[in-house]
Enzyme design. Structure first.
Site, PDB file in Angstrom:
ATOM      1  N   LYS A  56       0.790  -1.233   0.000  1.00 30.31           N
ATOM      2  CA  LYS A  56       0.000   0.000   0.000  1.00 30.31           C
ATOM      3  C   LYS A  56       0.827   1.290   0.000  1.00 30.31           C
ATOM      4  CE  LYS A  56      -3.390  -1.003  -0.673  1.00 30.31           C
ATOM      5  NZ  LYS A  56      -3.679  -1.624  -2.007  1.00 30.31           N
ATOM      6  N   ALA A  57       2.102   1.164  -0.361  1.00 28.54           N
ATOM      7  CA  ALA A  57       2.957   2.354  -0.367  1.00 28.54           C
ATOM      8  C   ALA A  57       2.946   3.080  -1.708  1.00 28.54           C
ATOM      9  CB  ALA A  57       4.382   1.958  -0.007  1.00 28.54           C
ATOM     10  N   HIS A 117       6.903  -7.249  -2.483  1.00 28.13           N
ATOM     11  CA  HIS A 117       6.680  -6.591  -1.188  1.00 28.13           C
ATOM     12  C   HIS A 117       7.624  -7.170  -0.136  1.00 28.13           C
ATOM     13  CE1 HIS A 117       3.232  -4.422  -2.517  1.00 28.13           C
ATOM     14  NE2 HIS A 117       2.365  -5.388  -2.476  1.00 28.13           N
ATOM     15  N   SER A 147      -4.588   2.536   4.582  1.00 27.81           N
ATOM     16  CA  SER A 147      -4.777   1.969   3.249  1.00 27.81           C
ATOM     17  C   SER A 147      -4.795   0.438   3.322  1.00 27.81           C
ATOM     18  CB  SER A 147      -3.654   2.460   2.333  1.00 27.81           C
ATOM     19  OG  SER A 147      -3.840   1.987   1.035  1.00 27.81           O
TER      20      SER A 147
HETATM   21  P1  A3P Z   1      -5.088   4.718  -0.611  1.00 32.71           P
HETATM   22  O1  A3P Z   1      -5.686   3.438  -0.138  1.00 32.71           O
HETATM   23  O2  A3P Z   1      -4.586   5.573   0.519  1.00 32.71           O
HETATM   24  O3  A3P Z   1      -5.964   5.496  -1.530  1.00 32.71           O
HETATM   25  P2  A3P Z   1      -0.286  -0.187  -3.718  1.00 32.71           P
HETATM   26  O4  A3P Z   1      -0.277   0.015  -5.182  1.00 32.71           O
HETATM   27  O5  A3P Z   1       1.064  -0.311  -3.107  1.00 32.71           O
HETATM   28  O6  A3P Z   1      -1.223  -1.280  -3.315  1.00 32.71           O
HETATM   29  O7  A3P Z   1      -0.830   1.161  -3.065  1.00 32.71           O
HETATM   30  C1  A3P Z   1      -2.169   1.542  -3.184  1.00 32.71           C
HETATM   31  C2  A3P Z   1      -2.301   2.938  -2.654  1.00 32.71           C
HETATM   32  O8  A3P Z   1      -1.704   3.853  -3.587  1.00 32.71           O
HETATM   33  C3  A3P Z   1      -3.759   3.352  -2.505  1.00 32.71           C
HETATM   34  O9  A3P Z   1      -3.774   4.324  -1.445  1.00 32.71           O
HETATM   35  C4  A3P Z   1      -4.016   3.980  -3.875  1.00 32.71           C
HETATM   36  O10 A3P Z   1      -5.141   4.826  -3.918  1.00 32.71           O
HETATM   37  C5  A3P Z   1      -2.716   4.750  -4.059  1.00 32.71           C
HETATM   38  N1  A3P Z   1      -2.447   5.095  -5.466  1.00 32.71           N
HETATM   39  C6  A3P Z   1      -2.495   4.282  -6.534  1.00 32.71           C
HETATM   40  N2  A3P Z   1      -2.246   4.961  -7.673  1.00 32.71           N
HETATM   41  C7  A3P Z   1      -2.033   6.247  -7.299  1.00 32.71           C
HETATM   42  C8  A3P Z   1      -1.723   7.449  -8.034  1.00 32.71           C
HETATM   43  N3  A3P Z   1      -1.602   7.450  -9.342  1.00 32.71           N
HETATM   44  N4  A3P Z   1      -1.586   8.593  -7.326  1.00 32.71           N
HETATM   45  C9  A3P Z   1      -1.706   8.600  -5.974  1.00 32.71           C
HETATM   46  N5  A3P Z   1      -1.992   7.494  -5.232  1.00 32.71           N
HETATM   47  C10 A3P Z   1      -2.148   6.324  -5.892  1.00 32.71           C
END
Ligand code: A3P
Length: 305
Positions: A56-57, A117, A147
């Site tokens: 979720k980063a 991850h 997240s």
């Molecule tokens: P949130 O749940 O806070 O909205 P991962 O890809 O590591 O699973 O991370 C998902 C997180 O990154 C989610 O956060 C998602 O909304 C955010 N995310 C994905 N694409 C993004 C983008 N283009 N700009 C900003 N945040 C993004």
């Protein structure tokens, strides 16, 4: 892309073991533990690019950017397949009939873009032997926790997170899949000068995406025009990725990811933790944070932009 690939993934997910196991004290999906030898023996190549993150980063965002840099801004080619197919997630080995990420990666042409991850100590050693490049994205712990909580609610492949209060404790003690956020970000931080690791922050990407895209482009060794960089920025904005069926996981079987519970592209902001943390939780968190991050030399920004 051959559409049967998606059918095979759906079939593989039927009856799959969704329990959680552990490797060296780190919680990981049981299917990862079962395939641990295969994962550890993964053969990296010198020109691989690995996007590594704590869950979720901003993994999906970062690998969409890297993919477009490698494609020199060709957005049509970036749409060749859903992100979870075009960027093999080497931590997961699905049972047949789907091809495992390792098999898919083995058949890919170079340069390959891969995702993990894993905490640094569990990364397949061949990445270091080949001195492959890694883009590591770190996100502040509080927003990662929020997240991940929503992700564990909607992703049936991960344990139900329970109440927010329980999840808060589990996350802080590292009893979540892929382990402790603290150990993850510190482990990768300490190794950043030893290997070819570009360590970047989600909050910086939000603040100035062009600056971070430029940084990644330089690291990969590409020289792209401002016009191309601008196109990459537009294509990877939160809004564009939320609407992009190849990036928003809408192609993923809904039996596993139920986006009616929480969308994969949820908010994409900095500071959403303020809508979730109780004041008392924030005090506990700050205390724990100070102890665990002490001396790491790693500074996160979790401020609203
Ligand atoms: P949130 O749940 O806070 O909205 P991962 O890809 O590591 O699973 O991370 C998902 C997180 O990154 C989610 O956060 C998602 O909304 C955010 N995310 C994905 N694409 C993004 C983008 N283009 N700009 C900003 N945040 C993004």
């Amino acid at each position: 892309m051959d559409p049967s690939v998606l059918d095979d993934i759906a079939k593989s997910l039927e009856g799959i073991d969704l329990s959680i196991g552990s490797i060296d004290g780190i919680q990981l999906p049981q299917i990862t533990c079962d395939a641990w030898d295969i994962i550890q023996n993964f053969q990296a190549r010198e020109d691989d690019i690995l996007v590594a993150t704590y869950p979720k980063a901003g993994t999906t965002w970062a690998h969409e950017i890297v993919d477009l840099i490698l494609l020199e801004g060709n957005t049509e080619k970036a749409q060749r397949a859903p992100c979870f197919i075009k960027v093999p997630f080497i931590d997961l080995v699905l049972p047949k009939p789907a091809k495992s990420a390792v098999e898919v990666a083995n058949e890919m042409e170079s340069p390959r873009l891969l995702k993990t991850h894993l905490p640094i100590q569990l990364v397949p050693p061949s990445f270091w032997e080949k001195n492959a490049k890694v883009v590591y994205v770190a996100r502040n712990a509080k927003d990662c926790m929020v997240s991940y909580y929503y992700f564990q609610k909607m992703n049936k492949g991960l344990p139900d997170p329970g109440t927010w209060d329980n999840y808060f404790s589990s996350f802080l003690s590292g009893e979540v899949p892929w382990g402790s956020w603290f150990d993850h970000v510190i482990g990768w931080w300490k190794a950043r000068d030893k290997y070819q690791i570009l360590y970047i922050f989600y909050e910086d990407m939000i603040e100035d995406p062009m600056r971070e895209i430029r940084k990644i482009t330089r690291f990969i060794g590409k020289n792209l025009s401002e016009e191309v960089l601008e196109k990459i920025k537009e294509h990877t904005s939160f809004k564009a990725m939320k609407e992009n069926p190849m990036a928003n996981y809408s192609a993923f079987p809904s039996s596993l990811m139920d986006q009616s519970i929480s969308p994969f592209m949820r908010k994409g902001t900095v500071g959403d933790w303020k809508n979730h943390f109780l004041m008392s939780q924030n005090i506990v968190f700050e205390e724990e944070y100070k102890q665990k991050m002490d001396g790491a030399g790693l500074i996160f920004r979790d401020l609203l932009p």
